[in-house]
Design an enzyme around this catalytic site. Structure first.
Site, PDB file in Angstrom:
ATOM      1  N   VAL A  68      26.099  47.312  -8.725  1.00  0.00           N
ATOM      2  CA  VAL A  68      25.525  47.100 -10.059  1.00  0.00           C
ATOM      3  C   VAL A  68      24.588  48.244 -10.443  1.00  0.00           C
ATOM      4  O   VAL A  68      23.623  48.523  -9.749  1.00  0.00           O
ATOM      5  CB  VAL A  68      24.763  45.760 -10.139  1.00  0.00           C
ATOM      6  CG1 VAL A  68      24.401  45.460 -11.583  1.00  0.00           C
ATOM      7  CG2 VAL A  68      25.566  44.627  -9.533  1.00  0.00           C
ATOM      8  N   SER A  69      24.890  48.889 -11.550  1.00  0.00           N
ATOM      9  CA  SER A  69      24.079  49.999 -12.042  1.00  0.00           C
ATOM     10  C   SER A  69      23.296  49.559 -13.284  1.00  0.00           C
ATOM     11  O   SER A  69      23.818  48.832 -14.124  1.00  0.00           O
ATOM     12  CB  SER A  69      24.988  51.175 -12.412  1.00  0.00           C
ATOM     13  OG  SER A  69      24.270  52.133 -13.159  1.00  0.00           O
TER      14      SER A  69
END
Ligand code: NAG
Length: 428
Positions: A357-358
């Protein structure tokens, strides 16, 4: 090691996944509180919260996270803290959860902290009931882990980074221990949609369609919040788990920062101190008057280091202060309810299953052409060096940090204000 999946070796990625798995284990343990319905119906936990500065060396030390030898600390964006939560059954078990504004915990740090706790408290706090977790900021000092892989880019062990963590964690646990008082815990959950995207969406598509069809999104969007209420003082703090990387600040940033989760924690603590219980936030976190700061990653800027340092001065950085004064027992008994002794509100934003997850929610783009990176390979003209994620404040990474922090903060306030499901049962 984390901005985009293909940039670094699988060894680094393995490290990230393992730390995320540990956090899951602890989530499961704490949620046992919730699932094992005990015979006791009312609150009857003791709860204690603490917070202590762990900023560490702010110059000449390699930063932990991107594994970039050139990312060397040269100042402070905002200070880092260790925040501690203790939950105890009156005559039974207790758990300690410490959330660090650091890239991750460290086995060596944990061993030393527990040594000190054993010297101070005997068998009360041991490796069986103390969990230390990091928010995964990529802008904190490195060199505090004992394994070679993690101290290559810092050119070895960094004593100052290590000592400040051990000292700060110990002090925050002492505060939380001194603050133990009867209280209750409430849980609340909700979805936060705009603070994380999958950084390898093409890889995600290799999951079987039948599995993908079980989920609405390609990353976990759920935030889970625990709210701590003192029986007499009311709310004294909260922590929440939400998955998004601490990579709003880029791999060229040289100012120590808690990134989006460290920012969110400060926003929520300030919100509570200024507005009190149950109020909604005012929109005072706008960036009015603060000019854009352009990341070093941008090819248009060759050396804006001096400019960054000047601009960092826009961010107020009050010195560390203890979560509570620690009065003598006599004073505490005499003035148990005096507001002076009310512990400061402690709010932690904890990391969870953030592997893919960015926080750079606009997607990944090529620094040379400005076009999206190759979808399947995250490359630009065959090279991955030019492909970078963009946060919502692009090209200003300080602004991206603030925005992603504020989004988590606002969701946490919403969950905090509506948390009504009480945790019951044994602590283990
Ligand atoms: C990515 O790879 C898949 C599988 O090989 C292929 O079907 C798809 O067309 C590719 N997408 C792009 C945008 O290149």
């Amino acid at each position: 090691m984390c901005l985009s999946a293909m940039e670094f070796s699988s060894r680094f990625n393995l490290g990230v996944r393992r730390s995320c798995a540990t956090i899951w284990l602890w989530m499961a343990l704490v949620l046992l509180l919730h699932n094992s319905r005990g015979v006791v119906s009312d609150s009857k936990y003791s709860i204690g919260l603490g917070s202590y500065d762990i900023t560490g060396p702010a110059a000449d030390v390699n930063m932990m996270g991107y594994a970039n030898t050139e990312q060397i600390a040269s100042g402070i964006h905002f200070r880092l803290r260790a925040r501690t939560f203790i939950v105890a059954e009156p005559e039974g078990n207790r758990v300690v959860f410490v959330n660090l504004d650091a890239c991750m915990g460290s086995q060596l740090v944990t061993i030393k902290v527990i040594e000190r706790l054993k010297a101070r408290y005997g068998d009360l706090y041991t490796e069986k009931n103390v969990a230390i977790s990091g928010i995964h900021t990529h802008s904190g000092p490195g060199g505090y882990l004992q394994y070679v892989t993690y101290i290559v880019t810092s050119l070895g062990f960094v004593r100052q980074s290590f000592d400040i963590l051990v000292d700060g964690i110990e002090k925050s646990i002492i505060q939380a221990h001194e603050n133990l008082r009867p209280g209750s815990i409430f849980v609340s959950k909700g979805q936060l949609l705009d603070a994380g995207v999958n950084r390898s969406p093409s890889a995600y598509l290799y999951n079987p369609a039948a599995e993908r069809s079980k989920y609405k999104y390609d990353v976990d969007k759920e935030m889970t919040l625990l709210k701590f209420e003192d029986d007499e003082w009311g709310p004294v703090g909260s922590f929440n788990w939400f998955a998004t990387h601490g990579t709003s600040m880029s791999r060229t940033n040289s100012l120590i920062s808690g990134d989006n989760k460290g920012a969110a924690a400060r926003f929520m603590e300030d919100w509570f101190e200024q507005n009190g219980i149950g109020s909604s936030y005012s929109d005072k976190f706008g960036a009015d008057g603060i000019p854009w700061r352009v990341s070093n990653i941008s090819p248009d800027v060759h050396d804006n280091h001096h400019e960054l340092l000047e601009l960092a001065a826009f961010f107020q950085s009050p010195p560390g202060r203890p979560a509570a004064s620690i009065p003598s027992v006599a004073t505490r008994v005499r003035s148990a309810l005096r507001q002076d002794n009310k512990p400061a509100f402690v709010s932690a934003f904890c990391q969870s299953n953030c592997g893919d997850v960015s926080p750079n929610v606009l997607g990944a783009f090529c620094t040379d052409t400005g076009l999206p990176c190759d979808f399947n390979h995250s490359t630009c003209g065959g090279k991955n060096e030019l492909c970078y994620g963009r946060g919502p404040g692009y090209p200003d990474e300080f602004e991206s940090t603030r925005i992603i922090g504020e989004r988590q903060f606002r969701k946490a306030v919403e969950l905090f204000n509506k948390a009504s499901e009480q945790l019951e049962g044994k602590v283990d």
